[in-house]
Motif scaffolding. Sequence first.
Motif, mmCIF file in Angstrom:
data_model
loop_
_atom_site.group_PDB
_atom_site.id
_atom_site.type_symbol
_atom_site.label_atom_id
_atom_site.label_comp_id
_atom_site.label_asym_id
_atom_site.label_seq_id
_atom_site.Cartn_x
_atom_site.Cartn_y
_atom_site.Cartn_z
ATOM 1 N N ALA A 186 0.788 -1.229 0.000
ATOM 2 C CA ALA A 186 0.000 0.000 0.000
ATOM 3 C C ALA A 186 0.819 1.277 0.000
ATOM 4 N N ARG A 224 -1.101 7.351 -0.041
ATOM 5 C CA ARG A 224 -2.224 6.596 0.502
ATOM 6 C C ARG A 224 -2.162 6.434 2.022
ATOM 7 N N TYR A 229 -3.822 3.702 4.628
ATOM 8 C CA TYR A 229 -2.951 2.583 4.959
ATOM 9 C C TYR A 229 -1.816 2.926 5.929
ATOM 10 N N ASN A 269 3.486 -0.594 7.687
ATOM 11 C CA ASN A 269 3.452 -1.640 6.670
ATOM 12 C C ASN A 269 4.706 -2.511 6.657
ATOM 13 N N HIS A 303 -1.909 -6.111 1.328
ATOM 14 C CA HIS A 303 -3.359 -6.018 1.452
ATOM 15 C C HIS A 303 -4.007 -6.622 0.210
ATOM 16 N N THR A 328 -8.939 6.592 -0.114
ATOM 17 C CA THR A 328 -7.534 6.202 -0.169
ATOM 18 C C THR A 328 -6.608 7.403 -0.173
#
Length: 473
Positions: free
Chosen positions: A127, A150, A154, A160, A211, A246
């Motif tokens: 993401a 984003r 996210y 992440n 994701h 987003t």
Amino acid sequence: MTALLDHIATIVGPGGLLTGEDVSLRAADWLGLSTCKAKAVVRPASTDQLSRVMQACHAAGQSVVPAGGLTGLVHGSDAAADDIQISFERMRAVVAVDPVGRTVTVEAGCPIQAVHEAVAGHGLVFAVDWGARGSATVGGGISTNAGGNRVVRYGMMRDNVLGVEAVLADGTVISSLNTLLKNNAAYDLKQLFIGSEGTLGLVTRAVLKLHPATSSEATGIVALDSYDAVLGFFAHLGRRLGSTLTSFEVMWRDHYELIAVTSGRHLPPLPGGHAFYAIVEACGIDPERDGDHFAAVLGEALEQGLAVDAVIAASKAQAQGIWKVREDIEGLFMATAPAVTFDVSLPIAAMNGYVNALRTAVADRWGGESKVIVFGHLGDSNLHILIGPRPWTDDARHAVEELVYTPLKPLAGSISAEHGIGLEKRAWLHISRSPEEIALMRTLKAALDPKGILNPGKVLGMTARAGIFSARV
């Protein structure tokens, strides 16, 4: 020094060590405006090679500066004449994709775009994304805790990354390649290396969270005539689009008209003349309904008087055309140079007052011909600012920094939202961090890098050598 380089050459093998013109002709920044000043460039092909290189450098007290895709904007990869640069260009592999656990393991030199492409065939997405995706690397993104387009949905790179492998200053390998979403077994050591810009250790591999790919994507650009309308529109999108929202990117009129209207580099999706332009992206899982719902939500904004004009991309190409206006950083540099760039964060509600006060301060000091360009990831509290004082002088940079950074402290803002500190912002760290926080950072630096050889002078502006902090330019 010759003995050290000879030893490193035996570790990294043919092509792993560059000297002479092979170094001096290498670009040191993404625009190619400067060249590498290091006395050598080491290109390890594995974690083991880097570990042995760092053992040798640590024993010799040799400073090293890590380099990724050179897309950073704070001189975090600048190397001095007595440094060795560590390049990860031979460590670019996508090691493994786990479509069930939704993870991908990659080497630090892997470009962000290569990660996107590697996982797309599994119906998954990484993401984290930004304009320099083709050259920016995973290691660089981790070292600066990069954000991108984003974050509003996210989160940052930190959100992440599940695990990392890193090499410490003395060559010790910390292999914490965790693949679990839940792992509360004591300290989360990967956090030491995320956002520390290579000053505490050099990341070699990472496990990234993935994701499920969305099956619908809607992109639009909306014109608004007041900042109150921007705030109202953002709240409206949150209520009506929820977690499918987003991206929420806002360009002040000066940015939009310069790039989309007058530059000749793009076809303007909307006419100029409005105070703000917001790019909105929503991604969902129902292609038959999501597009209609997105159009209805923007239509409601027009009916409520929040927006005054809007265009929805009818194709992927049109969506890319909208995003190119926002991501044309090269065009901005070409139109505003010489200029100083900034990446700050502050409460969304305070942004317009801050920008207006900044414009007034710049005009009062340098006159109306000076340029102030504002845009950014407004949905996640991040603004990018370019200021070109006219006439430009050698003293202008510090004066502009003073105008930009000083007002952030009472607003509880940050001098760096996503680009890092590097060399450029180290003198202003006190704006965003307390004396106690900075003292703890120095304690960590001294503990993990007692000789001060890892990316010396970056972030804290000091390097610990033999337990003593001394300034390094």
